[in-house]
Scaffold this motif. Structure first.
Motif, PDB file in Angstrom:
ATOM      1  N   ILE A  32       0.830  -1.203   0.000  1.00  0.00           N
ATOM      2  CA  ILE A  32       0.000   0.000   0.000  1.00  0.00           C
ATOM      3  C   ILE A  32       0.866   1.255   0.000  1.00  0.00           C
ATOM      4  N   ASP A  33       1.921   1.247   0.790  1.00  0.00           N
ATOM      5  CA  ASP A  33       2.796   2.426   0.864  1.00  0.00           C
ATOM      6  C   ASP A  33       3.537   2.657  -0.451  1.00  0.00           C
ATOM      7  N   GLN A  34       3.981   1.585  -1.096  1.00  0.00           N
ATOM      8  CA  GLN A  34       4.649   1.724  -2.395  1.00  0.00           C
ATOM      9  C   GLN A  34       3.669   2.239  -3.447  1.00  0.00           C
ATOM     10  N   ALA A  35       2.452   1.722  -3.412  1.00  0.00           N
ATOM     11  CA  ALA A  35       1.435   2.177  -4.366  1.00  0.00           C
ATOM     12  C   ALA A  35       1.070   3.636  -4.121  1.00  0.00           C
ATOM     13  N   SER A  36       1.026   4.041  -2.869  1.00  0.00           N
ATOM     14  CA  SER A  36       0.730   5.434  -2.538  1.00  0.00           C
ATOM     15  C   SER A  36       1.783   6.361  -3.131  1.00  0.00           C
ATOM     16  N   ALA A  37       3.052   5.953  -3.033  1.00  0.00           N
ATOM     17  CA  ALA A  37       4.132   6.757  -3.603  1.00  0.00           C
ATOM     18  C   ALA A  37       3.996   6.848  -5.119  1.00  0.00           C
ATOM     19  N   ALA A  38       3.516   5.778  -5.748  1.00  0.00           N
ATOM     20  CA  ALA A  38       3.392   5.738  -7.210  1.00  0.00           C
ATOM     21  C   ALA A  38       2.218   6.568  -7.713  1.00  0.00           C
ATOM     22  N   GLY A  40       0.639   9.065  -5.939  1.00  0.00           N
ATOM     23  CA  GLY A  40       0.700  10.450  -5.513  1.00  0.00           C
ATOM     24  C   GLY A  40      -0.237  10.851  -4.393  1.00  0.00           C
ATOM     25  N   PHE A  41      -0.910   9.885  -3.759  1.00  0.00           N
ATOM     26  CA  PHE A  41      -1.727  10.206  -2.588  1.00  0.00           C
ATOM     27  C   PHE A  41      -1.711   9.019  -1.627  1.00  0.00           C
ATOM     28  N   ASP A  42      -2.082   9.290  -0.382  1.00  0.00           N
ATOM     29  CA  ASP A  42      -2.061   8.276   0.673  1.00  0.00           C
ATOM     30  C   ASP A  42      -3.295   7.379   0.547  1.00  0.00           C
ATOM     31  N   ILE A  43      -3.097   6.201  -0.018  1.00  0.00           N
ATOM     32  CA  ILE A  43      -4.212   5.291  -0.267  1.00  0.00           C
ATOM     33  C   ILE A  43      -4.935   4.916   1.013  1.00  0.00           C
ATOM     34  N   GLN A  44      -4.196   4.561   2.042  1.00  0.00           N
ATOM     35  CA  GLN A  44      -4.859   4.099   3.261  1.00  0.00           C
ATOM     36  C   GLN A  44      -5.659   5.207   3.929  1.00  0.00           C
ATOM     37  N   ALA A  45      -5.195   6.435   3.832  1.00  0.00           N
ATOM     38  CA  ALA A  45      -5.959   7.553   4.393  1.00  0.00           C
ATOM     39  C   ALA A  45      -7.280   7.731   3.659  1.00  0.00           C
ATOM     40  N   ALA A  57     -10.893   8.391 -10.231  1.00  0.00           N
ATOM     41  CA  ALA A  57      -9.485   8.768 -10.314  1.00  0.00           C
ATOM     42  C   ALA A  57      -8.708   8.291  -9.092  1.00  0.00           C
ATOM     43  N   MET A  58      -9.351   8.291  -7.936  1.00  0.00           N
ATOM     44  CA  MET A  58      -8.697   7.817  -6.724  1.00  0.00           C
ATOM     45  C   MET A  58      -8.978   6.342  -6.465  1.00  0.00           C
ATOM     46  N   LEU A  59     -10.188   5.934  -6.760  1.00  0.00           N
ATOM     47  CA  LEU A  59     -10.601   4.579  -6.404  1.00  0.00           C
ATOM     48  C   LEU A  59      -9.831   3.499  -7.157  1.00  0.00           C
ATOM     49  N   GLN A  60      -9.564   3.712  -8.434  1.00  0.00           N
ATOM     50  CA  GLN A  60      -8.932   2.644  -9.209  1.00  0.00           C
ATOM     51  C   GLN A  60      -7.556   2.242  -8.670  1.00  0.00           C
ATOM     52  N   PRO A  61      -6.637   3.179  -8.400  1.00  0.00           N
ATOM     53  CA  PRO A  61      -5.381   2.737  -7.797  1.00  0.00           C
ATOM     54  C   PRO A  61      -5.559   2.140  -6.411  1.00  0.00           C
ATOM     55  N   MET A  62      -6.583   2.585  -5.677  1.00  0.00           N
ATOM     56  CA  MET A  62      -6.843   2.020  -4.353  1.00  0.00           C
ATOM     57  C   MET A  62      -7.227   0.550  -4.458  1.00  0.00           C
ATOM     58  N   THR A 111      -3.696   4.805 -12.337  1.00  0.00           N
ATOM     59  CA  THR A 111      -4.023   6.155 -11.898  1.00  0.00           C
ATOM     60  C   THR A 111      -4.413   7.026 -13.088  1.00  0.00           C
ATOM     61  N   LYS A 112      -3.648   6.936 -14.164  1.00  0.00           N
ATOM     62  CA  LYS A 112      -3.974   7.689 -15.373  1.00  0.00           C
ATOM     63  C   LYS A 112      -5.296   7.211 -15.969  1.00  0.00           C
ATOM     64  N   ARG A 113      -5.491   5.909 -15.987  1.00  0.00           N
ATOM     65  CA  ARG A 113      -6.753   5.340 -16.482  1.00  0.00           C
ATOM     66  C   ARG A 113      -7.935   5.902 -15.697  1.00  0.00           C
ATOM     67  N   GLY A 114      -7.808   5.913 -14.380  1.00  0.00           N
ATOM     68  CA  GLY A 114      -8.877   6.419 -13.535  1.00  0.00           C
ATOM     69  C   GLY A 114      -9.156   7.892 -13.781  1.00  0.00           C
ATOM     70  N   GLN A 115      -8.109   8.665 -13.977  1.00  0.00           N
ATOM     71  CA  GLN A 115      -8.280  10.095 -14.249  1.00  0.00           C
ATOM     72  C   GLN A 115      -9.025  10.319 -15.555  1.00  0.00           C
ATOM     73  N   LEU A 116      -8.657   9.575 -16.588  1.00  0.00           N
ATOM     74  CA  LEU A 116      -9.326   9.713 -17.881  1.00  0.00           C
ATOM     75  C   LEU A 116     -10.789   9.292 -17.796  1.00  0.00           C
ATOM     76  N   MET A 117     -11.049   8.208 -17.075  1.00  0.00           N
ATOM     77  CA  MET A 117     -12.420   7.723 -16.943  1.00  0.00           C
ATOM     78  C   MET A 117     -13.266   8.667 -16.102  1.00  0.00           C
ATOM     79  N   GLN A 118     -12.655   9.270 -15.086  1.00  0.00           N
ATOM     80  CA  GLN A 118     -13.373  10.250 -14.270  1.00  0.00           C
ATOM     81  C   GLN A 118     -13.799  11.441 -15.123  1.00  0.00           C
ATOM     82  N   THR A 119     -12.889  11.917 -15.959  1.00  0.00           N
ATOM     83  CA  THR A 119     -13.193  13.046 -16.840  1.00  0.00           C
ATOM     84  C   THR A 119     -14.325  12.694 -17.800  1.00  0.00           C
ATOM     85  N   ALA A 120     -14.255  11.482 -18.369  1.00  0.00           N
ATOM     86  CA  ALA A 120     -15.306  11.050 -19.293  1.00  0.00           C
ATOM     87  C   ALA A 120     -16.642  10.910 -18.581  1.00  0.00           C
ATOM     88  N   ALA A 121     -16.609  10.402 -17.348  1.00  0.00           N
ATOM     89  CA  ALA A 121     -17.847  10.212 -16.596  1.00  0.00           C
ATOM     90  C   ALA A 121     -18.524  11.537 -16.293  1.00  0.00           C
TER      91      ALA A 121
END
Length: 203
Positions: A32-38, A40-45, A57-62, A111-121
């Motif tokens: 989780i900590d490595q993914a958070s660094a990748a 750009g936000f604190d996943i567990q928080a 945009a946030m949920l997919q990497p989580m 993360t990029k996928r989620g951002q693009l899908m969020q924009t489309a949604a």
């Protein structure tokens, strides 16, 4: 015994998910900590934030990070798998779990996928609802009763889950009838595909 891993997509997230694993297992916490660094936000928080759980945009990497955290916990205790499979977003989890992608690259892609899908949604007037029920015929009947706009079953996920989709207004009207039919025990907000998704849990 032959083993294969099947990774889920979106739809089952809930507040505080994975907190017990994060608190008690270093292997899980490290992923989780490595993914958070990748990403750009604190996943567990963010698992305590309803808005984050409703934002693709946030949920997919989580979801991917948590799937991989669980995978890391069990991988050493089970036989070598013959396959890693995924459902939609879960395909990324499968690729990372099978070492076809490294964790950092995979999380950045998701993360990029989620951002693009969020924009489309946000530009879409459509909506999708996942309904947890065995009574697919009842769901189809309810969709057929809606005359204001279009709504229909668009996916049969499992024997206990179907997804309806269409015009946002028509989907909302269908949700009212689903409620009346006793098909919603709880409501969870999430995002899926390029549309907002509400998950209705029923019998």
């Amino acid at each position: 015994m032959k083993l294969a891993y099947l990774f889920s997509g979106q739809g089952a997230q809930y507040l505080n998910m994975g907190q017990d694993l994060y608190d008690n297992y270093k292997t899980y916490r490290d992923i989780i900590d490595q993914a958070s660094a990748a990403c750009g936000f604190d996943i567990q928080a963010k698992v305590h934030d309803e808005a984050a759980l409703a934002n693709t945009a946030m949920l997919q990497p989580m979801v991917v990070a948590m799937s991989l955290g669980v995978h890391a916990l069990v991988a050493d205790q089970l036989p070598k798998p013959v396959a890693h499979l995924g459902l939609s977003l879960g395909e990324y989890s499968a690729l990372i779990g099978a070492d076809a992608l490294d964790l950092k690259t995979g999380i950045q892609l998701v993360t990029k996928r989620g951002q693009l899908m969020q924009t489309a949604a946000e530009k879409s007037k459509g909506k999708m609802v996942a309904v947890m029920t065995k009574d697919h015929a009842k769901v189809a009947e309810i969709c057929g009763n809606i005359k204001a706009g279009y709504v229909n079953i668009c996916n049969y996920n499992t024997s206990k889950q179907v997804v309806i989709g269409g015009d946002a207004t028509a989907v909302d009207l269908a949700k009212v009838q689903l409620d009346d039919a006793g098909l919603n025990h709880s409501l969870k907000s999430c995002w899926g595909l390029s549309h907002p998704v509400d998950v209705l849990c029923g019998g």
